[in-house]
Scaffold this active site. Structure first.
Site, short mmCIF file in Angstrom:
data_model
loop_
_atom_site.label_atom_id
_atom_site.label_comp_id
_atom_site.label_asym_id
_atom_site.label_seq_id
_atom_site.Cartn_x
_atom_site.Cartn_y
_atom_site.Cartn_z
CG ASP A 471 -2.21 0.71 1.05
OD1 ASP A 471 -2.30 1.54 0.13
OD2 ASP A 471 -3.13 0.45 1.84
CG ASP A 541 -9.34 2.64 -0.16
OD1 ASP A 541 -8.93 1.48 -0.29
OD2 ASP A 541 -8.68 3.54 0.42
C1 GLA Z 1 -5.68 2.03 2.26
C2 GLA Z 1 -6.07 0.83 1.42
C3 GLA Z 1 -7.10 0.02 2.14
C4 GLA Z 1 -6.55 -0.44 3.48
C5 GLA Z 1 -6.09 0.77 4.28
C6 GLA Z 1 -5.36 0.35 5.53
O1 GLA Z 1 -6.72 2.93 2.37
O2 GLA Z 1 -6.53 1.25 0.17
O3 GLA Z 1 -7.48 -1.10 1.37
O4 GLA Z 1 -5.48 -1.32 3.26
O5 GLA Z 1 -5.22 1.60 3.53
O6 GLA Z 1 -4.91 1.41 6.25
#
Ligand code: GLA
Length: 722
Positions: A471, A541
């Site tokens: 990420d 997300d």
């Molecule tokens: C980002 C990712 C999510 C999750 C969060 C965790 O927003 O896109 O899928 O992994 O971080 O903090």
């Protein structure tokens, strides 16, 4: 496929499957663009340059046409061409002028890789060398083409063969001038939780720019746009797609100003960029990919998908069955213990879910997003038995284990920051902006990259981990690296992304069996360079099925279905608050690398029971997602229905989906005409009957008029064996 130089015509002919790319040398040794479009036989096209008058701009030689009036392959600055230059150099004298003229060419069968940056494999490559005798600079322009593709990959390499260092202020990966400007332009702007919306507009006079200054490609603009005939649609018309294989701050410009031309160029964003090139050194630009279709946007997308699947995405995984995973993020966020996780895993047992992914919060003192990033050792307050207990539980339940990392970041409240307070990107004069309470590690500093290599390797070596979610949750600010001298500070953003590639290269090589998925606050770094390492990327997300129809539809313009991951989540949806039927969530997630991201305990029994059915269904169609041809049937951006299908290359099997956005009283019966089937083949659709391909494609299927909000239909078509 062929690359040929015609001595007499002084012309290069690059011939791909359905496209030709042709340019020549003029008498002054400048490269003149002649044709990019439908494949044609080799012909002398220099007549296109005849009769071009002096034009209302200065020219390099008196009484010759100005460079402003000639379509260029790579444009100079300050010599009469007033459009966006391809290259800008500053010498020690303060001069910014170069004059690159043709020197030589070579054709190579083995495509040279870019050092430290991903690029397409395969193909045949033409390298045209230009020379700037004022400064002793050599410029190699690379063109790669493929027998079975309608694509040209381009990049530039600058070598300092002079006697003094120079500063590169701009170096485009490519530039091309079309002798027309009657185009529509289609780009993919967006935002967090709403990535890659399709925006179509007439190309107007002026400059259109898709760009990022965020240090990553961004949610706001994808490094992609297309130019197409004004009359082009999914099935008809000439379309040109442009995509950069670069994950940092980029720019792509389409400029329509002079003489009815359109100039397109792109590469590293020149804002706050400069690169000091010492004598004897070379600088390589990232690669740009130009794809052509004479049959509309759908074919353009298929051409990109085929190219990327064959020649870009990690070949170890691109056609391998993807893990069907359960991710704990939307189920627990930071609030979990060993027991919560083990209960979740237990619940997933026998559903067909094959990998459990532990997301954010497993390390350091990470109980919320204020602390812990950088400390990649297990949080034993939450996981008393370490990762081992969770991994054992996975094994007991017949699942593999995956883990989340955010390697490029650090929290102020972390052991890493306390030990190395100068390891994040920060200017000497200002306190650094925080994004999600975190700072960006200085990946322009090799020491930092080495450290992260070590801690991630240790974790992957010590635990049975089959999947990593990588990420990256904030854009960069204060582009300043303490590891660089003052005259190299404008190299920071590019060196940062080279550091990211270095880490990705190292880990994917060292752990070739670990499947890496990319992520950047959802889909904030969705580009071919990332796909080179990470065969799939968390698309957004936003896991709401309806929002996903837009996001996945837009993403499909350039990127294959298998590169998008999409999960079934709980309702009301956490991002939109919307309630959609479980079947709709499953159907939309089926058109991706699929998975689950919800608290399985919170599902109604009848919804939970559908999981095994869904995964069985998905396992039966996953080959289509990996290898099939996508056909977009109805755009959610344009009407009340979303619909697409994917057809196997041999046309024996297909998968169809449609969603009605909003129910309407007394609506008419929707007909949807299918595409891509074999007209003479009979296809069986379970529960609906058997239909000939030509009927499905020309008459279409009729769906009920009373479908509810967000209701879907999704089915497989199987060719009936004769
Ligand atoms: C980002 C990712 C999510 C999750 C969060 C965790 O927003 O896109 O899928 O992994 O971080 O903090």
């Amino acid at each position: 496929m062929s690359i040929r130089f015609h001595e007499e015509h002084k012309t290069f002919y690059l011939t791909g499957k359905e496209s030709s790319y042709i340019f020549s040398l003029n008498e002054q040794g400048f490269l003149t663009h002649l044709h990019y479009g439908k494949r044609i036989a080799e012909a002398d096209l220099r007549y296109l340059m005849q009769g071009i008058d002096f034009a209302n701009s200065p020219s390099v030689e008196d009484c010759q046409p100005s460079l402003n009036a000639i379509p260029q392959e790579y444009a100079l600055y300050g010599r009469g061409d007033y459009r966006s230059p391809s290259i800008l150099i500053k010498t020690q004298s303060g001069s910014r002028l170069t004059e690159f003229r043709y020197q030589s060419y070579q054709i190579v069968k083995e495509k040279p890789a870019i050092k430290g940056m991903p690029s397409l494999r395969g193909g045949e490559t033409l390298i045209v060398t230009l020379y700037d005798k004022i400064n002793g600079l050599e410029l190699d322009l690379y063109y790669t083409i493929y027998e079975e593709q309608s694509a040209v990959a381009r990049r530039a390499v600058l070598k300092n063969k002079g006697t003094a260092p120079v500063s590169i202020l701009k170096i485009s990966s490519f530039s091309i001038d079309f002798a027309r400007n009657d185009f529509d332009l289609i780009s993919l702007p967006g935002e967090w939780a709403g990535e890659r919306e399709i925006e179509r507009q007439p190309l107007r006079r002026g400059i259109f720019e898709a760009s990022s200054l965020r240090g990553h490609t961004s949610h706001q603009y994808n490094p992609f746009f297309a130019l197409c005939d004004k009359s082009a649609n999914e099935d008809l018309g000439e379309c040109y797609g442009f995509n950069l294989a670069y994950s940092g701050s980029f720019t792509m410009k389409a400029e329509s100003v002079s003489h009815g031309f359109t100039r397109v160029n792109g590469g590293i964003n020149e804002v706050d960029f400069a690169w000091k090139l010492d004598v004897g050194e070379e600088f390589e630009s990232p690669e740009a990919i130009l794809v052509y279709s004479e049959k509309g946007l759908n074919k353009l997308s298929q051409n990109f998908h085929d190219l990327y699947r064959e020649y870009f995405i990690n070949p170890n995984f691109v056609f391998k069955k993807r893990p069907v995973l359960l991710n704990n993020w939307e189920s627990t966020y930071f609030d979990f213990t060993e027991k919560t996780l083990c209960d979740l895993i237990e619940k997933a047992k026998d559903t067909g879910i094959d990998t459990f992914v532990l997301d954010d919060g497993w390390f350091g003192k990470r109980n919320d997003d204020w602390a812990g990033l950088g400390d990649w050792t297990v949080n034993t307050d939450k996981l008393k038995g370490g990762l081992k207990t969770v991994i054992e539980k996975c094994k007991e339940c017949g699942m593999k284990f995956g883990l989340w990392f955010e390697p490029e970041m650090v929290n102020e409240n972390s052991d890493l920051h306390r030990a190395h307070p100068d390891w994040h990107i920060a200017s000497p004069d200002l306190e650094s902006c925080r994004g999600r309470h975190q700072w960006t590690l200085d990946f322009a500093n090799p020491e930092v990259v080495e450290y992260i290599k070590g801690v991630m390797s240790d974790c992957l070596e010590q635990n049975e981990i089959s999947y990593v979610k990588w990420d990256m949750n904030r854009p960069m600010t204060e582009f300043y690296s303490k590891a660089l001298p003052s005259d190299r500070q404008e190299e920071t953003a590019h060196r940062y992304i080279l550091g990211v590639y270095e880490l990705a290269e190292y880990l994917t090589k060292k752990f070739p069996r670990v499947f890496f998925e990319g992520c950047a606050g959802g889909g904030g770094r969705f580009d071919p360079a990332m796909l080179y390492y990470f065969p799939q990327i968390w698309t957004s997300d936003n896991s709401d099925a309806t929002a996903r129809t837009y996001i996945q539809y837009g993403t499909s313009l350039c990127y294959p279905l298998s590169s998008m991951s999409g999960h079934v989540s709980i309702c009301p949806n956490h991002q939109t608050g919307r309630v959609t039927p479980i079947q709709s969530r499953m159907d939309i997630a089926s058109f991706c690398a699929t998975g689950y991201e919800l608290n399985l305990h919170a599902l109604q029994k009848e919804d939970f029971d559908k999981i095994s059915e869904h995964i069985r269904f998905y396992n039966g169609i996953h080959e289509l997602i990996l290898r099939g041809d996508l056909y977009r049937l109805r755009s959610p951006f344009e009407g009340n229905y979303f619909s697409q299908m994917v057809v196997s290359k041999d046309k024996k099997k297909a998968l169809f989906v449609m969603m009605k956005m909003m129910a309407k009283a007394n609506d008419c019966y929707p007909f949807i005409k299918l595409k891509g089937l074999d007209g003479n083949t009979e296809y069986e659709i379970a529960g609906m009957g058997t239909f000939r391909g030509d009927v499905l494609m020309n008459v279409g299927l009729r769906f009920p008029k009373n479908l509810l909000d967000f209701e879907t239909r999704c089915f497989v078509l199987n060719a009936v064996e004769k």
